[in-house]
Design a protein around this motif. Structure first.
Motif, PDB file in Angstrom:
ATOM      1  N   TYR A 105      65.066  11.741 -66.041  1.00 41.99           N
ATOM      2  CA  TYR A 105      64.187  10.884 -65.241  1.00 41.99           C
ATOM      3  C   TYR A 105      63.397   9.966 -66.162  1.00 41.99           C
ATOM      4  O   TYR A 105      62.666  10.426 -67.037  1.00 41.99           O
ATOM      5  CB  TYR A 105      63.240  11.763 -64.420  1.00 41.99           C
ATOM      6  CG  TYR A 105      62.365  11.023 -63.439  1.00 41.99           C
ATOM      7  CD1 TYR A 105      62.884  10.063 -62.577  1.00 41.99           C
ATOM      8  CD2 TYR A 105      61.007  11.321 -63.345  1.00 41.99           C
ATOM      9  CE1 TYR A 105      62.079   9.409 -61.663  1.00 41.99           C
ATOM     10  CE2 TYR A 105      60.187  10.681 -62.427  1.00 41.99           C
ATOM     11  CZ  TYR A 105      60.733   9.727 -61.583  1.00 41.99           C
ATOM     12  OH  TYR A 105      59.921   9.087 -60.678  1.00 41.99           O
ATOM     13  N   ASP A 106      63.548   8.670 -65.951  1.00 42.22           N
ATOM     14  CA  ASP A 106      62.797   7.660 -66.697  1.00 42.22           C
ATOM     15  C   ASP A 106      61.981   6.880 -65.679  1.00 42.22           C
ATOM     16  O   ASP A 106      62.446   5.912 -65.082  1.00 42.22           O
ATOM     17  CB  ASP A 106      63.759   6.739 -67.452  1.00 42.22           C
ATOM     18  CG  ASP A 106      63.041   5.830 -68.429  1.00 42.22           C
ATOM     19  OD1 ASP A 106      61.831   6.006 -68.623  1.00 42.22           O
ATOM     20  OD2 ASP A 106      63.697   4.927 -68.993  1.00 42.22           O
ATOM     21  N   LYS A 107      60.760   7.316 -65.460  1.00 40.95           N
ATOM     22  CA  LYS A 107      59.929   6.822 -64.360  1.00 40.95           C
ATOM     23  C   LYS A 107      59.330   5.453 -64.640  1.00 40.95           C
ATOM     24  O   LYS A 107      59.290   4.594 -63.750  1.00 40.95           O
ATOM     25  CB  LYS A 107      58.820   7.848 -64.094  1.00 40.95           C
ATOM     26  CG  LYS A 107      57.790   7.420 -63.058  1.00 40.95           C
ATOM     27  CD  LYS A 107      56.681   8.474 -62.971  1.00 40.95           C
ATOM     28  CE  LYS A 107      55.587   8.029 -62.018  1.00 40.95           C
ATOM     29  NZ  LYS A 107      54.462   8.991 -61.977  1.00 40.95           N
ATOM     30  N   GLU A 109      59.031   1.844 -66.480  1.00 37.65           N
ATOM     31  CA  GLU A 109      59.760   0.815 -67.219  1.00 37.65           C
ATOM     32  C   GLU A 109      58.971   0.349 -68.439  1.00 37.65           C
ATOM     33  O   GLU A 109      59.543   0.064 -69.485  1.00 37.65           O
ATOM     34  CB  GLU A 109      60.071  -0.369 -66.305  1.00 37.65           C
ATOM     35  CG  GLU A 109      61.091  -0.060 -65.225  1.00 37.65           C
ATOM     36  CD  GLU A 109      61.483  -1.296 -64.444  1.00 37.65           C
ATOM     37  OE1 GLU A 109      61.086  -2.412 -64.856  1.00 37.65           O
ATOM     38  OE2 GLU A 109      62.184  -1.156 -63.425  1.00 37.65           O
ATOM     39  N   PRO A 111      57.214   0.852 -71.648  1.00 38.40           N
ATOM     40  CA  PRO A 111      57.228   1.981 -72.590  1.00 38.40           C
ATOM     41  C   PRO A 111      55.846   2.452 -73.000  1.00 38.40           C
ATOM     42  O   PRO A 111      55.710   3.563 -73.528  1.00 38.40           O
ATOM     43  CB  PRO A 111      57.991   1.414 -73.794  1.00 38.40           C
ATOM     44  CG  PRO A 111      57.795  -0.057 -73.720  1.00 38.40           C
ATOM     45  CD  PRO A 111      57.758  -0.382 -72.250  1.00 38.40           C
ATOM     46  N   TRP A 115      53.975   7.281 -70.829  1.00 33.65           N
ATOM     47  CA  TRP A 115      55.262   7.590 -71.441  1.00 33.65           C
ATOM     48  C   TRP A 115      55.552   9.089 -71.480  1.00 33.65           C
ATOM     49  O   TRP A 115      56.697   9.498 -71.495  1.00 33.65           O
ATOM     50  CB  TRP A 115      55.327   6.995 -72.853  1.00 33.65           C
ATOM     51  CG  TRP A 115      54.213   7.449 -73.740  1.00 33.65           C
ATOM     52  CD1 TRP A 115      54.211   8.525 -74.575  1.00 33.65           C
ATOM     53  CD2 TRP A 115      52.919   6.843 -73.865  1.00 33.65           C
ATOM     54  NE1 TRP A 115      53.003   8.643 -75.219  1.00 33.65           N
ATOM     55  CE2 TRP A 115      52.184   7.619 -74.805  1.00 33.65           C
ATOM     56  CE3 TRP A 115      52.303   5.733 -73.299  1.00 33.65           C
ATOM     57  CZ2 TRP A 115      50.885   7.311 -75.166  1.00 33.65           C
ATOM     58  CZ3 TRP A 115      50.997   5.430 -73.670  1.00 33.65           C
ATOM     59  CH2 TRP A 115      50.302   6.210 -74.589  1.00 33.65           C
ATOM     60  N   ASP A 118      57.760  10.640 -68.572  1.00 33.18           N
ATOM     61  CA  ASP A 118      59.212  10.450 -68.562  1.00 33.18           C
ATOM     62  C   ASP A 118      59.872  11.570 -69.363  1.00 33.18           C
ATOM     63  O   ASP A 118      59.259  12.162 -70.255  1.00 33.18           O
ATOM     64  CB  ASP A 118      59.589   9.107 -69.206  1.00 33.18           C
ATOM     65  CG  ASP A 118      59.066   7.917 -68.423  1.00 33.18           C
ATOM     66  OD1 ASP A 118      58.895   8.037 -67.196  1.00 33.18           O
ATOM     67  OD2 ASP A 118      58.824   6.868 -69.049  1.00 33.18           O
ATOM     68  N   ASP A 119      61.135  11.842 -69.069  1.00 26.00           N
ATOM     69  CA  ASP A 119      61.891  12.729 -69.955  1.00 26.00           C
ATOM     70  C   ASP A 119      61.964  12.081 -71.332  1.00 26.00           C
ATOM     71  O   ASP A 119      62.393  10.928 -71.465  1.00 26.00           O
ATOM     72  CB  ASP A 119      63.311  12.946 -69.418  1.00 26.00           C
ATOM     73  CG  ASP A 119      63.341  13.949 -68.269  1.00 26.00           C
ATOM     74  OD1 ASP A 119      62.280  14.490 -67.926  1.00 26.00           O
ATOM     75  OD2 ASP A 119      64.428  14.182 -67.726  1.00 26.00           O
ATOM     76  N   CYS A 120      61.536  12.794 -72.340  1.00 26.02           N
ATOM     77  CA  CYS A 120      61.585  12.245 -73.696  1.00 26.02           C
ATOM     78  C   CYS A 120      61.517  13.379 -74.703  1.00 26.02           C
ATOM     79  O   CYS A 120      61.089  14.494 -74.398  1.00 26.02           O
ATOM     80  CB  CYS A 120      60.457  11.241 -73.953  1.00 26.02           C
ATOM     81  SG  CYS A 120      58.783  11.935 -73.964  1.00 26.02           S
ATOM     82  N   ALA A 146      61.795   7.834 -76.307  1.00 26.10           N
ATOM     83  CA  ALA A 146      62.246   7.649 -74.931  1.00 26.10           C
ATOM     84  C   ALA A 146      63.770   7.620 -74.865  1.00 26.10           C
ATOM     85  O   ALA A 146      64.464   7.464 -75.876  1.00 26.10           O
ATOM     86  CB  ALA A 146      61.672   6.355 -74.362  1.00 26.10           C
ATOM     87  N   MET A 147      64.290   7.717 -73.644  1.00 31.87           N
ATOM     88  CA  MET A 147      65.731   7.732 -73.456  1.00 31.87           C
ATOM     89  C   MET A 147      66.382   6.422 -73.910  1.00 31.87           C
ATOM     90  O   MET A 147      67.545   6.401 -74.291  1.00 31.87           O
ATOM     91  CB  MET A 147      66.072   8.026 -71.998  1.00 31.87           C
ATOM     92  CG  MET A 147      65.793   9.465 -71.595  1.00 31.87           C
ATOM     93  SD  MET A 147      66.561   9.926 -70.025  1.00 31.87           S
ATOM     94  CE  MET A 147      65.618   8.919 -68.897  1.00 31.87           C
ATOM     95  N   ASN A 148      65.619   5.327 -73.886  1.00 30.11           N
ATOM     96  CA  ASN A 148      66.167   4.045 -74.345  1.00 30.11           C
ATOM     97  C   ASN A 148      65.882   3.772 -75.817  1.00 30.11           C
ATOM     98  O   ASN A 148      66.181   2.694 -76.326  1.00 30.11           O
ATOM     99  CB  ASN A 148      65.639   2.894 -73.490  1.00 30.11           C
ATOM    100  CG  ASN A 148      64.128   2.718 -73.602  1.00 30.11           C
ATOM    101  OD1 ASN A 148      63.462   3.427 -74.371  1.00 30.11           O
ATOM    102  ND2 ASN A 148      63.577   1.797 -72.838  1.00 30.11           N
TER     103      ASN A 148
END
Length: 256
Positions: A105-107, A109, A111, A115, A118-120, A146-148
């Motif tokens: 889950y990346d809630k 946008e 960053p 933060w 979010d899943d991190c 973060a996932m990105n």
């Protein structure tokens, strides 16, 4: 004269006792001990940061558990399980983590907004293993990856800041299993934001404060769990972002 001086003296005392926003909230931190002391072997082959768990660079490294519930209710193995390995070269510390999470889950946008919800992956580094407060300073770093690939920590002045040049990462997901691979450049507590800073050269026998954690959110308004690598005593286990004294200790060695 007494009536004039007394209010003035009270004002001076109040001003002098007001905490500096750039410093940690007044708190006593115990000296760092080498709890959870683990030896990390030097890499024979430098890992390629591509999320490949079968890279020969990781063959000799030992899996360590990510299993300490720092925040949230109890969870099942189907919801989350994690483990990681470490190695190093003079240039950087390397991490590979295997995370099994049933919902990614990346809630947010942005960053720099919430933060931690979010899943991190969160990587805690204390370059000189000194412990102490690091909430709003660089005595230690708490890198939220973060996932990105964005990397966030708080800078002095309570400023959310991107530190993407500090951690080079790759993430691969297959089903519910995600492999995170990271190259982590180490900086001393003399680090100054927005200036040129040299990385720390790593060498055998050096000790670093280290902990790893994972923020897990299965689509809730806030993260549901925060799972770490180090047991933390007391009721408040979510102290890694404030107190480097709770970090474990890793010792760099030439070979196992």
């Amino acid at each position: 004269m007494k009536n004039i001086l007394l209010p003035l003296l009270i004002a001076i005392v109040v001003i002098s006792c007001k905490p500096n926003k750039n410093e940690d909230i007044a708190e006593v931190f115990l000296p760092k001990t080498d709890h959870q002391l683990r030896q990390v072997p030097k890499a024979i082959i430098t890992p390629s940061i591509d999320g490949n768990i079968d890279d020969p660079a990781w063959e000799k490294a030992t899996w360590q558990p990510l299993d300490q519930n720092w925040l949230g209710d109890s969870y099942s193995n189907e919801d989350f399980s994690g483990r990681y390995k470490l190695t190093w070269t003079p240039e950087a510390l390397y991490l590979i983590a295997e995370i099994k999470d049933d919902v990614l889950y990346d809630k947010n946008e942005d960053p720099l907004t919430l933060w931690w919800d979010d899943d991190c992956l969160e990587i805690f580094i204390d370059a000189d293993n000194s412990g102490g407060g690091h909430q709003f300073n660089h005595n230690a770093f708490a890198y939220h990856v973060a996932m990105n690939g964005n990397v966030v920590d708080l800078a002095p002045g309570e400023i959310p800041t991107l530190y993407n040049s500090h951690v080079n990462s790759s993430r691969k997901t297959n089903g519910t299993t995600t492999i995170w691979e990271c190259e982590i450049f180490i900086y001393e507590d003399t680090y100054i934001d927005h200036t040129a800073n040299e990385t720390k050269i790593l060498a055998p026998n050096q000790k670093l404060g280290f902990a790893l954690a994972y923020c897990d959110n299965d689509t809730s308004p806030e993260r549901e769990n925060f799972i770490g690598s180090v047991p933390v005593e007391g009721e408040d286990k979510n102290r890694g972002w404030i107190d480097a004294g709770i970090f474990g200790t890793i010792q760099l060695i030439e070979k196992r």
